[in-house]
Write a protein that holds these residues in place. Structure first.
Motif, PDB file in Angstrom:
ATOM      1  N   LEU A 446       0.932  -1.209  -0.149  1.00  0.00           N
ATOM      2  CA  LEU A 446       0.077   0.016   0.042  1.00  0.00           C
ATOM      3  C   LEU A 446       0.867   1.175   0.023  1.00  0.00           C
ATOM      4  O   LEU A 446       0.464   2.201  -0.637  1.00  0.00           O
ATOM      5  CB  LEU A 446      -0.935  -0.097   1.153  1.00  0.00           C
ATOM      6  N   GLY A 447       2.035   1.199   0.750  1.00  0.00           N
ATOM      7  CA  GLY A 447       2.939   2.271   0.600  1.00  0.00           C
ATOM      8  C   GLY A 447       3.178   2.619  -0.704  1.00  0.00           C
ATOM      9  O   GLY A 447       3.486   3.918  -1.192  1.00  0.00           O
ATOM     10  N   LYS A 448       3.729   1.710  -1.347  1.00  0.00           N
ATOM     11  CA  LYS A 448       4.209   2.148  -2.803  1.00  0.00           C
ATOM     12  C   LYS A 448       3.112   2.638  -3.636  1.00  0.00           C
ATOM     13  O   LYS A 448       3.279   3.749  -4.288  1.00  0.00           O
ATOM     14  CB  LYS A 448       4.601   0.781  -3.616  1.00  0.00           C
ATOM     15  N   GLU A 489      -7.239   6.820   1.349  1.00  0.00           N
ATOM     16  CA  GLU A 489      -6.168   7.995   0.732  1.00  0.00           C
ATOM     17  C   GLU A 489      -6.015   7.719  -0.722  1.00  0.00           C
ATOM     18  O   GLU A 489      -6.099   8.580  -1.519  1.00  0.00           O
ATOM     19  CB  GLU A 489      -5.039   8.211   1.531  1.00  0.00           C
ATOM     20  N   ILE A 490      -5.750   6.527  -1.097  1.00  0.00           N
ATOM     21  CA  ILE A 490      -5.183   6.226  -2.311  1.00  0.00           C
ATOM     22  C   ILE A 490      -6.587   6.352  -3.243  1.00  0.00           C
ATOM     23  O   ILE A 490      -6.253   6.941  -4.300  1.00  0.00           O
ATOM     24  CB  ILE A 490      -4.744   4.897  -2.513  1.00  0.00           C
ATOM     25  N   MET A 491      -7.705   6.142  -2.796  1.00  0.00           N
ATOM     26  CA  MET A 491      -8.765   6.039  -3.697  1.00  0.00           C
ATOM     27  C   MET A 491      -9.242   7.499  -3.924  1.00  0.00           C
ATOM     28  O   MET A 491      -9.870   7.933  -4.834  1.00  0.00           O
ATOM     29  CB  MET A 491      -9.995   5.171  -3.097  1.00  0.00           C
ATOM     30  N   VAL A 492      -9.390   8.162  -2.759  1.00  0.00           N
ATOM     31  CA  VAL A 492      -9.743   9.564  -2.649  1.00  0.00           C
ATOM     32  C   VAL A 492      -8.841  10.344  -3.550  1.00  0.00           C
ATOM     33  O   VAL A 492      -9.342  11.209  -4.354  1.00  0.00           O
ATOM     34  CB  VAL A 492      -9.626  10.188  -1.296  1.00  0.00           C
ATOM     35  N   ILE A 493      -7.606  10.183  -3.455  1.00  0.00           N
ATOM     36  CA  ILE A 493      -6.593  11.026  -4.364  1.00  0.00           C
ATOM     37  C   ILE A 493      -6.877  10.554  -5.965  1.00  0.00           C
ATOM     38  O   ILE A 493      -6.818  11.461  -6.743  1.00  0.00           O
ATOM     39  CB  ILE A 493      -5.072  10.612  -4.023  1.00  0.00           C
ATOM     40  N   LEU A 588      -3.852  16.324   8.498  1.00  0.00           N
ATOM     41  CA  LEU A 588      -4.163  15.678   7.509  1.00  0.00           C
ATOM     42  C   LEU A 588      -2.848  15.054   6.657  1.00  0.00           C
ATOM     43  O   LEU A 588      -1.709  15.433   7.447  1.00  0.00           O
ATOM     44  CB  LEU A 588      -4.854  16.275   6.247  1.00  0.00           C
ATOM     45  N   ASP A 589      -2.775  14.190   6.036  1.00  0.00           N
ATOM     46  CA  ASP A 589      -1.628  13.477   5.467  1.00  0.00           C
ATOM     47  C   ASP A 589      -0.616  14.388   4.556  1.00  0.00           C
ATOM     48  O   ASP A 589      -1.040  14.455   3.428  1.00  0.00           O
ATOM     49  CB  ASP A 589      -1.887  12.176   4.765  1.00  0.00           C
ATOM     50  N   LYS A 590       0.402  14.771   5.364  1.00  0.00           N
ATOM     51  CA  LYS A 590       1.068  16.154   4.674  1.00  0.00           C
ATOM     52  C   LYS A 590       1.908  15.186   3.580  1.00  0.00           C
ATOM     53  O   LYS A 590       2.521  15.776   2.486  1.00  0.00           O
ATOM     54  CB  LYS A 590       2.073  16.630   5.744  1.00  0.00           C
ATOM     55  N   SER A 591       2.312  13.851   3.744  1.00  0.00           N
ATOM     56  CA  SER A 591       3.043  13.146   2.453  1.00  0.00           C
ATOM     57  C   SER A 591       2.617  12.963   1.166  1.00  0.00           C
ATOM     58  O   SER A 591       3.325  13.021   0.261  1.00  0.00           O
ATOM     59  CB  SER A 591       3.379  11.852   3.296  1.00  0.00           C
TER      60      SER A 591
END
Length: 611
Positions: A446-448, A489-493, A588-591
């Motif tokens: 998931l990180g990748k 997060e991945i799906m929202v982005i 929120l996730d700044k990365s």
């Protein structure tokens, strides 16, 4: 040195930083952002809180309110074991939870004062000299060497993986050095069973903690007050479990003082090994222990172990009896009665004489199934040690979210996240007992994906929604609840809102279908719904398009179909309020922010895209 309100403000800053990086504390992170945004002026609120703390009468009322709020979250730790009579390429659906993990739950003020305990007392315990303790160590720059006052650094503890890697690698390197010196080496790997639940921290324990302070601080009202508060929180938490843990005052997971206390409770244990035994290497990572020692070639032990005549128990007994040489037990203690570990019905326990206090109900037991012993003869290959260290190095990327070009980007290849359970050589098919998801590898996977989300629009790299649908059934979803936010997060982005609704429905059904013994179903469901709420709010804080808002509405409707009593918590308005709070508090996730346009708060207090 004088203590003032700046200490409490620094405590809050450090708490906020700690929670930001802690993926196990999602509900607390949401509580914190709501706490901060509910204050008209945060600094004034913290000033008022400090005034309350230093006033004995006001403090009693405040303390009473915090203690009343103490409860726990209940999360799944182990699910019902899979039937291995039939081996399948799928992970079967099952929702029975065999083992729970509890995290403390209380008002945010309680967490703030818990960090204050670290700044006033905890760092002094940590500084006492845990040279051989690697886990949960306080950063050196937490407290100024010149003034003994907290610095403005936002960090509390040293990074997890750096410490873990150092603990493991140092042991292996010391073992290799001994082998190059033509010395045979034995490595013991030990693990305490349910360590936090095995401790009993009573009044005597916290009196002993005060005795560790400089004389001028032991009778200081504020030091005694914060120390007593920490004890009372532990007692209030333990009371929630009745006699489930033999009426012990167990250490609460998620309570930051527990990190220091867990190490301090083993300080005599550590000293006995290092001073009494003095092996080549001793290192402890919280409740995981590695010991490396050499075996003399002319010893009886060497002759017997070379012929494989010794059992694991005999070797453990031989070495742990050496700890009775430690002078901390007093004179004439060099006997079996003072061995570090005692054995009863094939179970090893820490000898109570090595506890920090004598009359508690503490009972520290070794996990027999996790006791491993490795014997290396000099002149033979050390390939096992080398392979072990290389495997650790390979796993570094998960902590840096490195998007390596591995199986994650190959069509239909999820091999890196699956583990074969086998009782034979990995090359023998007959030894295979089944397949399971490897949590660590799943997190890497998931990180990748998260790293590249929003940067590219390629069919191969955007197969994510199909991948998740194949990997996650309801069992996998429950076992890996800490990954939900990353998937959201991945799906929202990527604006994969249909897939997000489908995935959310699967999570909601999984929560609804959970079963467990002991009447804990409602507690587990409530805790996982808190995780779901927090993950949704933080992920959707990254996207404020109308499609995102419609998706939230649909997910809330799905939750309420299963859990109608959650109508306030899972209302669109409440989720939106939490999203705004994440933006306002910068939690929120700044990365992943650089892949998006900026978010701003408009004049009506709503989030919108910057023009």
């Amino acid at each position: 040195m004088s203590i003032d309100s700046s200490w409490l403000k620094k405590a809050y800053k450090k708490l906020k930083s700690s929670i930001y990086f802690d993926k196990t504390q999602l509900p607390l992170r949401s509580k914190l952002v709501e706490f901060e945004t509910s204050c008209d002026d945060l600094d004034e609120h913290l000033e008022s809180l400090w005034t309350t703390f230093i006033d004995a009468t006001k403090w009693k009322r405040c303390e009473r309110a915090i203690l009343k709020s103490v409860n726990y979250y209940a999360y799944p730790k182990e699910l019902e074991k899979i039937n291995e009579d039939i081996i399948s390429n799928t992970v079967p659906e099952t929702h029975e939870i065999d083992k729970l993990q509890h995290f403390i739950k209380m008002d945010v003020e309680g967490y703030i004062f818990s960090v204050l305990w670290l700044l006033m007392i905890g760092w002094r315990l940590d500084k006492e000299g845990y040279e051989h303790s690697y886990g949960n160590r306080i950063r050196k720059n937490l407290i100024s060497d010149k003034t003994d006052e907290p610095t403005y650094s936002p960090y509390l503890f040293k990074p997890y993986f750096e410490q873990y890697e150092s603990w493991r690698d140092t042991a292996l390197l010391d073992a290799q050095r001994s082998l190059t010196k033509k010395q045979d080496v034995v490595i013991l790997s030990l693990d305490f069973a349910s360590y936090f639940y095995s401790l009993d921290l009573d009044g005597d324990t916290f009196n002993a903690i005060l005795e560790c302070l400089p004389e001028n601080l032991r009778e200081n009202d504020l030091y005694r007050r914060i120390n007593t508060f920490t004890l009372k929180v532990i007692q209030a938490y333990a009371n929630k479990f009745g006699d489930e843990f033999d009426n012990r005052n167990i250490l609460p997971i998620g309570f930051l003082p527990s990190n220091v206390l867990a190490n301090w409770c083993l300080s005599r244990f550590d000293q006995a090994i290092t001073d009494g035994w003095n092996p080549v290497y001793y290192g402890r990572y919280v409740d995981d222990i590695l010991i490396v020692d050499k075996i003399e070639h002319n010893s009886d032990l060497h002759k017997r172990i070379s012929k494989q005549e010794l059992t694991k128990d005999e070797i453990i007994d031989f070495f742990t009896e050496k700890c009775s040489r430690w002078n901390g037990l007093g004179p004439d203690c060099n006997s079996r009665d003072y061995a570090l570990l005692t054995k009863n019905n094939a179970m090893y326990k820490v000898n109570p004489q090595y506890y920090v206090t004598e009359n508690s109900k503490t009972e520290i037991i070794l996990q027999n199934g996790k006791v491993s012993l490795f014997y290396f003869q000099s002149g033979e290959t050390d390939a096992l040690i080398t392979c072990f260290r290389e495997a650790i190095n390979k796993n570094k990327s998960e902590f840096r979210f490195m998007p390596e070009d591995e199986a994650v980007f190959r069509s239909d290849d999820y091999s890196e996240i699956y583990t074969l359970r086998s009782n034979e050589s990995p090359n023998k098919l007959r030894g295979v007992q089944g397949v399971s998801i490897d949590k660590f590898s799943l997190s890497k996977y998931l990180g990748k994906y998260l790293r590249i989300s929003g940067l590219v629009d390629d069919k191969l790299e955007r197969r994510f929604e199909k991948d998740i649908d194949r990997i996650f059934n309801e069992r996998v979803a429950v076992e890996n609840y800490t990954t939900w936010e990353k998937i959201f997060e991945i799906m929202v982005i990527n604006e994969q809102f249909d897939a997000l609704k489908t995935f959310s429905s699967k999570l909601i059904n999984a929560i609804y279908n959970i079963t467990t013994e002991g009447g804990h179903v409602a507690a587990v469901q409530s805790s996982l719904l808190d995780v779901l709420h927090s993950a949704l709010a933080r992920a959707f804080a990254l996207n404020w398009h109308e499609k995102a808002n419609k998706c939230i509405k649909k997910i809330c409707e799905t939750v309420l179909n299963r859990f109608p009593d959650e109508d306030l918590f899972f209302s669109v308005a409440h989720i939106e309020s939490s999203r705004i709070a994440y933006v306002q508090t910068r939690m929120l996730d700044k990365s992943v922010i650089p892949v998006l346009v900026d978010l701003v708060i408009d004049k009506d207090g709503m989030c919108c895209l910057e023009e």
